[in-house]
Motif scaffolding. Sequence first.
Motif, mmCIF file in Angstrom:
data_model
loop_
_atom_site.group_PDB
_atom_site.id
_atom_site.type_symbol
_atom_site.label_atom_id
_atom_site.label_comp_id
_atom_site.label_asym_id
_atom_site.label_seq_id
_atom_site.Cartn_x
_atom_site.Cartn_y
_atom_site.Cartn_z
ATOM 1 N N GLU A 14 6.993 -20.545 5.325
ATOM 2 C CA GLU A 14 6.437 -19.810 4.199
ATOM 3 C C GLU A 14 5.076 -19.222 4.561
ATOM 4 O OE1 GLU A 14 5.105 -20.043 -0.485
ATOM 5 O OE2 GLU A 14 6.450 -21.597 0.259
ATOM 6 N N ALA A 15 4.272 -19.970 5.298
ATOM 7 C CA ALA A 15 2.957 -19.464 5.709
ATOM 8 C C ALA A 15 3.098 -18.191 6.537
ATOM 9 C CB ALA A 15 2.194 -20.523 6.487
ATOM 10 N N GLN A 16 4.121 -18.112 7.364
ATOM 11 C CA GLN A 16 4.323 -16.919 8.178
ATOM 12 C C GLN A 16 4.631 -15.704 7.307
ATOM 13 O OE1 GLN A 16 3.855 -16.433 11.646
ATOM 14 N NE2 GLN A 16 3.861 -14.390 10.752
ATOM 15 N N VAL A 17 5.437 -15.911 6.267
ATOM 16 C CA VAL A 17 5.730 -14.798 5.351
ATOM 17 C C VAL A 17 4.443 -14.358 4.657
ATOM 18 C CG1 VAL A 17 7.056 -14.052 3.327
ATOM 19 C CG2 VAL A 17 8.123 -15.566 5.024
ATOM 20 N N TRP A 18 3.654 -15.324 4.201
ATOM 21 C CA TRP A 18 2.377 -14.984 3.558
ATOM 22 C C TRP A 18 1.439 -14.284 4.545
ATOM 23 C CZ3 TRP A 18 1.348 -14.394 -1.294
ATOM 24 C CH2 TRP A 18 2.023 -15.144 -2.264
ATOM 25 N N ASP A 19 1.450 -14.706 5.800
ATOM 26 C CA ASP A 19 0.597 -14.081 6.807
ATOM 27 C C ASP A 19 0.989 -12.617 7.003
ATOM 28 O OD1 ASP A 19 -1.629 -14.647 8.635
ATOM 29 O OD2 ASP A 19 -0.188 -14.176 10.224
ATOM 30 N N ASP A 20 2.281 -12.337 7.017
ATOM 31 C CA ASP A 20 2.746 -10.952 7.115
ATOM 32 C C ASP A 20 2.303 -10.150 5.886
ATOM 33 O OD1 ASP A 20 3.957 -11.648 9.529
ATOM 34 O OD2 ASP A 20 5.967 -11.819 8.652
ATOM 35 N N LEU A 21 2.429 -10.761 4.713
ATOM 36 C CA LEU A 21 1.992 -10.095 3.484
ATOM 37 C C LEU A 21 0.473 -9.895 3.476
ATOM 38 C CD1 LEU A 21 4.257 -11.912 0.887
ATOM 39 C CD2 LEU A 21 4.405 -9.513 1.597
ATOM 40 N N LEU A 22 -0.256 -10.872 3.964
ATOM 41 C CA LEU A 22 -1.712 -10.759 4.052
ATOM 42 C C LEU A 22 -2.086 -9.548 4.894
ATOM 43 C CD1 LEU A 22 -4.320 -13.485 4.618
ATOM 44 C CD2 LEU A 22 -4.262 -11.553 6.156
ATOM 45 N N ASN A 23 -1.427 -9.378 6.024
ATOM 46 C CA ASN A 23 -1.739 -8.237 6.887
ATOM 47 C C ASN A 23 -1.461 -6.914 6.179
ATOM 48 O OD1 ASN A 23 -2.672 -9.733 9.100
ATOM 49 N ND2 ASN A 23 -0.597 -10.111 9.790
ATOM 50 N N ALA A 24 -0.369 -6.840 5.451
ATOM 51 C CA ALA A 24 -0.055 -5.626 4.682
ATOM 52 C C ALA A 24 -1.082 -5.401 3.582
ATOM 53 C CB ALA A 24 1.350 -5.717 4.105
ATOM 54 N N GLN A 25 -1.478 -6.473 2.903
ATOM 55 C CA GLN A 25 -2.468 -6.352 1.831
ATOM 56 C C GLN A 25 -3.831 -5.950 2.388
ATOM 57 O OE1 GLN A 25 -1.697 -6.358 -1.405
ATOM 58 N NE2 GLN A 25 0.399 -6.643 -0.691
ATOM 59 N N TYR A 26 -4.163 -6.461 3.575
ATOM 60 C CA TYR A 26 -5.425 -6.085 4.210
ATOM 61 C C TYR A 26 -5.440 -4.577 4.496
ATOM 62 C CZ TYR A 26 -8.999 -5.268 7.652
ATOM 63 O OH TYR A 26 -10.072 -4.737 8.315
ATOM 64 N N LYS A 27 -4.345 -4.072 5.051
ATOM 65 C CA LYS A 27 -4.274 -2.634 5.348
ATOM 66 C C LYS A 27 -4.423 -1.804 4.070
ATOM 67 C CE LYS A 27 -1.546 -3.184 9.510
ATOM 68 N NZ LYS A 27 -0.232 -3.067 10.140
ATOM 69 N N GLY A 28 -3.782 -2.255 2.993
ATOM 70 C CA GLY A 28 -3.910 -1.548 1.719
ATOM 71 C C GLY A 28 -5.325 -1.611 1.175
ATOM 72 N N ALA A 29 -5.942 -2.781 1.254
ATOM 73 C CA ALA A 29 -7.316 -2.940 0.768
ATOM 74 C C ALA A 29 -8.275 -2.098 1.597
ATOM 75 C CB ALA A 29 -7.725 -4.411 0.810
ATOM 76 N N ARG A 30 -8.055 -2.066 2.888
ATOM 77 C CA ARG A 30 -8.919 -1.261 3.762
ATOM 78 C C ARG A 30 -8.785 0.226 3.413
ATOM 79 N NH1 ARG A 30 -12.334 -1.414 7.933
ATOM 80 N NH2 ARG A 30 -12.112 0.119 9.600
ATOM 81 N N ALA A 31 -7.577 0.676 3.163
ATOM 82 C CA ALA A 31 -7.373 2.075 2.776
ATOM 83 C C ALA A 31 -8.087 2.372 1.452
ATOM 84 C CB ALA A 31 -5.881 2.382 2.668
ATOM 85 N N GLY A 39 -15.913 4.710 1.588
ATOM 86 C CA GLY A 39 -16.089 5.212 2.949
ATOM 87 C C GLY A 39 -16.069 4.117 4.000
ATOM 88 N N THR A 40 -16.504 4.509 5.167
ATOM 89 C CA THR A 40 -16.445 3.642 6.342
ATOM 90 C C THR A 40 -17.284 2.380 6.184
ATOM 91 O OG1 THR A 40 -16.093 5.601 7.708
ATOM 92 C CG2 THR A 40 -16.727 3.598 8.847
ATOM 93 N N ASP A 41 -18.454 2.481 5.573
ATOM 94 C CA ASP A 41 -19.325 1.309 5.428
ATOM 95 C C ASP A 41 -18.634 0.194 4.643
ATOM 96 O OD1 ASP A 41 -21.318 2.520 6.875
ATOM 97 O OD2 ASP A 41 -22.498 3.110 5.120
ATOM 98 N N LEU A 42 -18.002 0.551 3.552
ATOM 99 C CA LEU A 42 -17.307 -0.438 2.734
ATOM 100 C C LEU A 42 -16.115 -1.027 3.491
ATOM 101 C CD1 LEU A 42 -17.449 -1.796 -0.019
ATOM 102 C CD2 LEU A 42 -16.023 0.042 -0.931
ATOM 103 N N ALA A 43 -15.369 -0.174 4.172
ATOM 104 C CA ALA A 43 -14.220 -0.643 4.950
ATOM 105 C C ALA A 43 -14.675 -1.560 6.080
ATOM 106 C CB ALA A 43 -13.431 0.542 5.499
ATOM 107 N N LEU A 48 -3.389 -12.716 -1.942
ATOM 108 C CA LEU A 48 -3.530 -12.343 -3.349
ATOM 109 C C LEU A 48 -4.905 -11.740 -3.633
ATOM 110 C CD1 LEU A 48 -1.688 -15.446 -4.745
ATOM 111 C CD2 LEU A 48 -0.922 -13.078 -5.004
ATOM 112 N N GLU A 49 -5.940 -12.278 -3.011
ATOM 113 C CA GLU A 49 -7.279 -11.710 -3.178
ATOM 114 C C GLU A 49 -7.323 -10.276 -2.662
ATOM 115 O OE1 GLU A 49 -9.721 -14.423 -0.969
ATOM 116 O OE2 GLU A 49 -9.763 -15.902 -2.578
ATOM 117 N N LEU A 50 -6.732 -10.045 -1.502
ATOM 118 C CA LEU A 50 -6.725 -8.708 -0.925
ATOM 119 C C LEU A 50 -5.882 -7.749 -1.763
ATOM 120 C CD1 LEU A 50 -6.443 -9.636 2.859
ATOM 121 C CD2 LEU A 50 -8.425 -8.586 1.706
#
Length: 155
Positions: free
Chosen positions: A70-87, A94-98, A146-148
């Motif tokens: 289950e942690a691996q599935v969450w880790d994959d989701l975390l990476n996707a959420q990070y990319k979305g949050a960064r976008a 802008g870049t400073d916030l990212a 979830l935070e991301l």
Amino acid sequence: MRWLMLALLPLTAAYPAAAQDLSVDPDTVHACLKDATGVLPDCIGDAAKACQSQPGGETTPGISACLQGEAQVWDDLLNAQYKGARARMLAQGGTDLADQLLEAQRAWIAFRDADCGLTYAVWGAGSIRTVMASDCYLHKTAQRALELRDLGNME
């Protein structure tokens, strides 16, 4: 997750075949991410619990394998959420916030790994240490995903 897998590598060779064949339903985890409100919903761990009802899942190695699955599935989701949050950060600030998000994420990864490594060490040589560390990793990773998910969506 790499540190945990490396720490547990000597133990996985000794797992019964049934424990190695356990599987986690990723749809359960995806539904938790989609439906959860807040960062500590009760659905975290549900996929691991269901996995533990499979043959071999009730053993210490099985419980650890299910938690790690289950942690691996969450880790994959975390990476996707990070990319979305960064976008979102790039679009909003802008870049400073990212870049601040990148710095925070790197610090969070170091904290999670150190904290769950401590959990592993606290339990000494007992086999329960793999369960405790796996549970730590699962919950911290799910909470961060979830935070991301919610970061930058505070409208």
